[in-house]
Design a protein around this motif. Structure first.
Motif, short mmCIF file in Angstrom:
data_model
loop_
_atom_site.label_atom_id
_atom_site.label_comp_id
_atom_site.label_asym_id
_atom_site.label_seq_id
_atom_site.Cartn_x
_atom_site.Cartn_y
_atom_site.Cartn_z
N THR A 138 0.87 -1.19 0.00
CA THR A 138 0.00 0.00 0.00
C THR A 138 0.90 1.23 0.00
O THR A 138 1.27 1.73 -1.05
N THR A 139 1.24 1.73 1.16
CA THR A 139 2.13 2.90 1.23
C THR A 139 3.59 2.53 1.03
O THR A 139 4.41 3.38 0.68
N GLY A 140 3.94 1.26 1.27
CA GLY A 140 5.34 0.84 1.20
C GLY A 140 6.08 1.07 2.50
O GLY A 140 7.28 0.81 2.59
N ASN A 141 5.38 1.53 3.52
CA ASN A 141 6.02 1.86 4.79
C ASN A 141 6.65 0.64 5.46
O ASN A 141 7.77 0.71 5.99
N THR A 142 5.97 -0.50 5.41
CA THR A 142 6.49 -1.70 6.06
C THR A 142 7.76 -2.20 5.38
O THR A 142 8.78 -2.42 6.04
N VAL A 143 7.71 -2.38 4.07
CA VAL A 143 8.89 -2.90 3.38
C VAL A 143 10.05 -1.91 3.44
O VAL A 143 11.21 -2.30 3.51
N SER A 144 9.73 -0.62 3.45
CA SER A 144 10.78 0.39 3.54
C SER A 144 11.50 0.30 4.88
O SER A 144 12.74 0.38 4.95
N SER A 145 10.74 0.14 5.95
CA SER A 145 11.33 0.04 7.29
C SER A 145 12.29 -1.14 7.37
O SER A 145 13.40 -1.03 7.90
N ILE A 146 11.87 -2.28 6.84
CA ILE A 146 12.72 -3.47 6.88
C ILE A 146 13.91 -3.31 5.93
O ILE A 146 15.04 -3.69 6.25
N ALA A 147 13.66 -2.76 4.75
CA ALA A 147 14.72 -2.59 3.77
C ALA A 147 15.88 -1.77 4.32
O ALA A 147 17.05 -2.12 4.12
N TRP A 148 15.56 -0.69 5.03
CA TRP A 148 16.64 0.14 5.57
C TRP A 148 17.43 -0.60 6.64
O TRP A 148 18.66 -0.41 6.75
N GLU A 149 16.78 -1.45 7.42
CA GLU A 149 17.52 -2.26 8.39
C GLU A 149 18.50 -3.18 7.67
O GLU A 149 19.65 -3.35 8.09
N ILE A 150 18.06 -3.78 6.58
CA ILE A 150 18.91 -4.70 5.81
C ILE A 150 20.04 -3.94 5.11
O ILE A 150 21.20 -4.36 5.13
N LEU A 151 19.70 -2.82 4.51
CA LEU A 151 20.70 -2.04 3.77
C LEU A 151 21.76 -1.46 4.69
O LEU A 151 22.95 -1.38 4.33
N ASN A 152 21.36 -1.05 5.87
CA ASN A 152 22.29 -0.45 6.82
C ASN A 152 23.17 -1.49 7.52
O ASN A 152 24.14 -1.15 8.20
N ALA A 153 22.81 -2.76 7.37
CA ALA A 153 23.53 -3.81 8.09
C ALA A 153 24.82 -4.24 7.38
O ALA A 153 25.69 -4.85 8.00
N GLY A 154 24.91 -3.95 6.11
CA GLY A 154 26.11 -4.37 5.38
C GLY A 154 25.94 -4.13 3.89
O GLY A 154 25.06 -3.39 3.46
N ASP A 155 26.78 -4.77 3.13
CA ASP A 155 26.77 -4.60 1.68
C ASP A 155 25.66 -5.46 1.07
O ASP A 155 25.91 -6.41 0.33
N ASN A 156 24.42 -5.09 1.38
CA ASN A 156 23.27 -5.85 0.92
C ASN A 156 22.49 -5.10 -0.16
O ASN A 156 22.58 -3.87 -0.27
N ARG A 157 21.73 -5.84 -0.94
CA ARG A 157 20.79 -5.28 -1.90
C ARG A 157 19.41 -5.83 -1.59
O ARG A 157 19.29 -6.94 -1.06
N VAL A 158 18.37 -5.06 -1.90
CA VAL A 158 17.01 -5.45 -1.57
C VAL A 158 16.12 -5.38 -2.80
O VAL A 158 16.11 -4.37 -3.52
N SER A 159 15.38 -6.44 -3.04
CA SER A 159 14.30 -6.46 -4.00
C SER A 159 13.01 -6.77 -3.26
O SER A 159 13.05 -7.22 -2.10
N VAL A 160 11.88 -6.56 -3.90
CA VAL A 160 10.58 -6.71 -3.22
C VAL A 160 9.64 -7.55 -4.05
O VAL A 160 9.52 -7.35 -5.26
N LEU A 161 8.96 -8.48 -3.40
CA LEU A 161 7.90 -9.28 -4.02
C LEU A 161 6.68 -9.21 -3.12
O LEU A 161 6.77 -9.47 -1.91
N VAL A 162 5.53 -8.87 -3.70
CA VAL A 162 4.28 -8.83 -2.93
C VAL A 162 3.22 -9.64 -3.65
O VAL A 162 3.24 -9.78 -4.88
N MET A 163 2.27 -10.15 -2.89
CA MET A 163 1.16 -10.89 -3.48
C MET A 163 0.26 -9.96 -4.29
O MET A 163 -0.26 -10.35 -5.32
N ALA A 164 0.10 -8.72 -3.81
CA ALA A 164 -0.78 -7.78 -4.50
C ALA A 164 -0.33 -6.35 -4.23
O ALA A 164 0.24 -6.06 -3.18
N VAL A 165 -0.59 -5.49 -5.20
CA VAL A 165 -0.26 -4.07 -5.04
C VAL A 165 -1.55 -3.26 -5.10
O VAL A 165 -2.39 -3.46 -5.98
N ASP A 166 -1.70 -2.37 -4.14
CA ASP A 166 -2.84 -1.46 -4.10
C ASP A 166 -2.48 -0.26 -4.95
O ASP A 166 -1.85 0.68 -4.50
N ALA A 167 -2.89 -0.30 -6.21
CA ALA A 167 -2.52 0.75 -7.15
C ALA A 167 -3.56 1.85 -7.19
O ALA A 167 -3.38 2.84 -7.87
#
Length: 217
Positions: free
Chosen positions: A188-217
């Motif tokens: 929906t807003t992307g707030n949840t995946v963004s919060s987790i993504a920043w934790e992963i990105l800040n932890a090291g030399d990581n990259r993040v992609s996203v897969l969702v069952m559905a998008v609220d467009a």
């Protein structure tokens, strides 16, 4: 089986009797609005994620519509104790998603708070993630991210409150040098995946992609 005789499986949309391993009948299946996204290309999920964090690739299986069949499917999974709906959704995903040369190293799903997990009895994303892991031969780890705050469902919050909520996630184990595919049910807003993504990105030399069952467009 006797139970199948007295309690036959029915299509969640029209109630027509269907095979035990199906979710919807063939007629209602045609009403599901699949996105037909191409994983490495630009799409609405990637556009929204780019405004929030550095993202590699994104994919959404369906379009989430308040009055549509996709909403019924997601709610069957999350609130009707039909955990195996995740297996059906993973099967549909595997028929449509081609990682091409951008195959991730690890599958990580959005966690529930332990209290919510006890209340619901399962994480609606686990069977989905584990089935995708089998299809694509990509390992998964349900322990990488933990949710630190218990809160009511995102769907029940107004948009302003969702945006104002502090980051409730943290990493429970070190992860570095990985291309992680972050998995959620509805974007929906992307707030949840963004919060987790920043934790992963800040932890090291990581990259993040996203897969969702559905998008609220």
């Amino acid at each position: 089986m006797i139970l199948d005789l007295f309690f036959p499986n029915r299509c969640i949309h029209c109630s027509r009797i269907i095979d035990a391993d199906l979710l919807v009948c063939s007629l209602c299946f045609e009403q599901i609005h699949f996105t037909h996204f191409d994983y490495p290309d630009e799409n609405i999920v990637k556009e929204k994620c780019k405004l929030l964090f550095p993202v590699e690739n994104t994919y959404a299986l369906m379009k989430f519509e308040e009055d549509g069949l996709s909403r019924k499917i997601i709610h069957e999974l999350k609130y009707k104790s039909r955990e195996n709906v995740g297996k059906t959704l993973a099967g549909w995903t595997s028929e449509r998603l081609d990682f091409k040369n951008e195959k991730p190293d690890l599958l990580v799903s959005v966690p529930l708070h332990p209290k919510k997990l006890r209340e619901r009895g399962y994480n609606q994303l686990h069977v989905f993630t584990e089935t995708l892991s089998q299809f694509y031969h990509i390992p998964f780890d349900h322990e990488v991210v933990q949710r630190n705050q218990y809160s009511k469902a995102q769907a029940l919050k107004d948009k302003k409150h969702r945006l104002e909520t502090a980051n409730p996630f943290s990493l429970s184990k070190p992860v570095s040098g990985k291309h992680i595919l972050l998995i959620d049910d509805v974007f929906t807003t992307g707030n949840t995946v963004s919060s987790i993504a920043w934790e992963i990105l800040n932890a090291g030399d990581n990259r993040v992609s996203v897969l969702v069952m559905a998008v609220d467009a």
